[in-house]
Design a protein around this motif. Sequence first.
Motif, short mmCIF file in Angstrom:
data_model
loop_
_atom_site.label_atom_id
_atom_site.label_comp_id
_atom_site.label_asym_id
_atom_site.label_seq_id
_atom_site.Cartn_x
_atom_site.Cartn_y
_atom_site.Cartn_z
N ARG A 78 0.83 -1.20 0.00
CA ARG A 78 0.00 0.00 0.00
C ARG A 78 0.87 1.25 0.00
N VAL A 79 0.46 2.23 -0.79
CA VAL A 79 1.18 3.49 -0.92
C VAL A 79 0.18 4.63 -0.84
N ALA A 80 0.53 5.69 -0.10
CA ALA A 80 -0.33 6.87 -0.04
C ALA A 80 0.56 8.12 -0.23
N VAL A 81 0.68 8.65 -1.48
CA VAL A 81 -0.28 8.39 -2.54
C VAL A 81 0.42 7.92 -3.82
N MET A 82 1.61 8.46 -4.13
CA MET A 82 2.34 8.07 -5.33
C MET A 82 3.77 7.68 -4.95
N ALA A 83 4.40 6.86 -5.81
CA ALA A 83 5.74 6.37 -5.49
C ALA A 83 6.63 6.37 -6.73
N GLU A 84 7.91 6.58 -6.48
CA GLU A 84 8.93 6.45 -7.51
C GLU A 84 10.05 5.58 -6.93
N VAL A 85 10.32 4.45 -7.59
CA VAL A 85 11.32 3.50 -7.11
C VAL A 85 12.64 3.75 -7.83
N ARG A 86 13.73 3.70 -7.05
CA ARG A 86 15.09 3.80 -7.60
C ARG A 86 15.89 2.65 -6.99
N LEU A 87 16.43 1.80 -7.86
CA LEU A 87 17.20 0.64 -7.39
C LEU A 87 18.56 0.64 -8.08
N ASN A 88 19.61 0.63 -7.28
CA ASN A 88 20.99 0.61 -7.80
C ASN A 88 21.21 1.70 -8.86
N PRO A 98 -2.68 1.44 -7.67
CA PRO A 98 -2.36 0.03 -7.48
C PRO A 98 -2.45 -0.73 -8.81
N PRO A 99 -1.67 -1.80 -8.95
CA PRO A 99 -0.70 -2.30 -7.98
C PRO A 99 0.61 -1.51 -8.07
N PHE A 100 1.22 -1.25 -6.93
CA PHE A 100 2.48 -0.51 -6.87
C PHE A 100 3.65 -1.51 -6.99
N VAL A 101 3.86 -1.97 -8.21
CA VAL A 101 4.81 -3.06 -8.48
C VAL A 101 5.72 -2.67 -9.64
N VAL A 102 7.03 -2.98 -9.51
CA VAL A 102 7.97 -2.76 -10.60
C VAL A 102 8.76 -4.05 -10.85
N ASN A 103 9.07 -4.28 -12.13
CA ASN A 103 9.89 -5.42 -12.53
C ASN A 103 11.36 -5.02 -12.39
N ILE A 104 12.07 -5.63 -11.45
CA ILE A 104 13.45 -5.25 -11.17
C ILE A 104 14.46 -6.29 -11.67
N THR A 105 13.99 -7.21 -12.50
CA THR A 105 14.84 -8.33 -12.94
C THR A 105 16.16 -7.87 -13.53
N ASP A 106 16.12 -6.87 -14.39
CA ASP A 106 17.33 -6.46 -15.12
C ASP A 106 18.23 -5.52 -14.32
N VAL A 107 17.78 -5.09 -13.16
CA VAL A 107 18.56 -4.14 -12.36
C VAL A 107 19.09 -4.78 -11.08
N ALA A 108 18.34 -5.72 -10.54
CA ALA A 108 18.70 -6.34 -9.27
C ALA A 108 19.91 -7.26 -9.42
N LYS A 109 20.60 -7.47 -8.31
CA LYS A 109 21.74 -8.39 -8.28
C LYS A 109 21.68 -9.18 -6.99
N THR A 110 22.27 -10.36 -7.02
CA THR A 110 22.34 -11.18 -5.82
C THR A 110 23.19 -10.45 -4.77
N GLY A 111 22.70 -10.44 -3.54
CA GLY A 111 23.40 -9.73 -2.47
C GLY A 111 22.75 -8.39 -2.17
N GLU A 112 23.55 -7.39 -1.82
CA GLU A 112 23.02 -6.10 -1.39
C GLU A 112 22.70 -5.18 -2.57
N ASN A 113 21.53 -4.55 -2.50
CA ASN A 113 21.07 -3.60 -3.51
C ASN A 113 20.59 -2.34 -2.79
N LYS A 114 20.90 -1.17 -3.34
CA LYS A 114 20.46 0.08 -2.72
C LYS A 114 19.07 0.44 -3.24
N LEU A 115 18.12 0.47 -2.32
CA LEU A 115 16.72 0.77 -2.66
C LEU A 115 16.32 2.13 -2.11
#
Length: 199
Positions: A78-88, A98-115
């Motif tokens: 749940r988000v109130a009201v808008m969101a912008e995701v930044r990963l790595n 809704p839904p507040f969902v992003v596909n992070i497959t191409d950006v994520a890495k195994t281990g630590e990621n800065k969200l």
Amino acid sequence: MVVKALQEPLEVAGPWQVRFAPGRGAPEEITLDELISWSAHNDPGVKFFSGDATYTNTLTIPRGLLSKGQRLYLDLGRVAVMAEVRLNGKTFPTLWKPPFVVNITDVAKTGENKLQVRIVNLWPNRLIGDEQLPEDSERNDNGTLKQWPQWLLDGRPSPTGRLTFTSWRLWKKDEPLLESGLLGPVTLRTTQMIPLNTR
């Protein structure tokens, strides 16, 4: 084709560092061990905050969530009201419903990621918060202005500490506050890509 069972959603736990936009009454930064609405916070600067704030966390992705043929999604809940995701360092398109969902497959890495998750809420909470303070202008009974206050015409801040100004008071000090912020739960979810046999 046999599809192996996918891993259950993995919750992203706190603590979350939350940095607020300056000059709007909130502290520069707070730490939340768990996600709550700003309106439920004890600090009045957070409780009545309206504007944008950025949540920061370390997203730890275990081995196996980025397997070949799988997609990995970050679900903000749940988000109130808008969101912008930044990963790595990669910024995703703004999420405004809704839904507040992003596909992070191409950006994520195994281990630590800065969200980082930047949240923007609505204006009423700050207006309700300012109604806790003394009046700074002459008003009619219905909340409309009798005349423009001199401090506003002179370009000075409100003498009573209010952060907002409207020509018509639309909210009263005892009105319920709106839920605001990143409410979650924030989770990692996987899906399996299945090739279709068109023969």
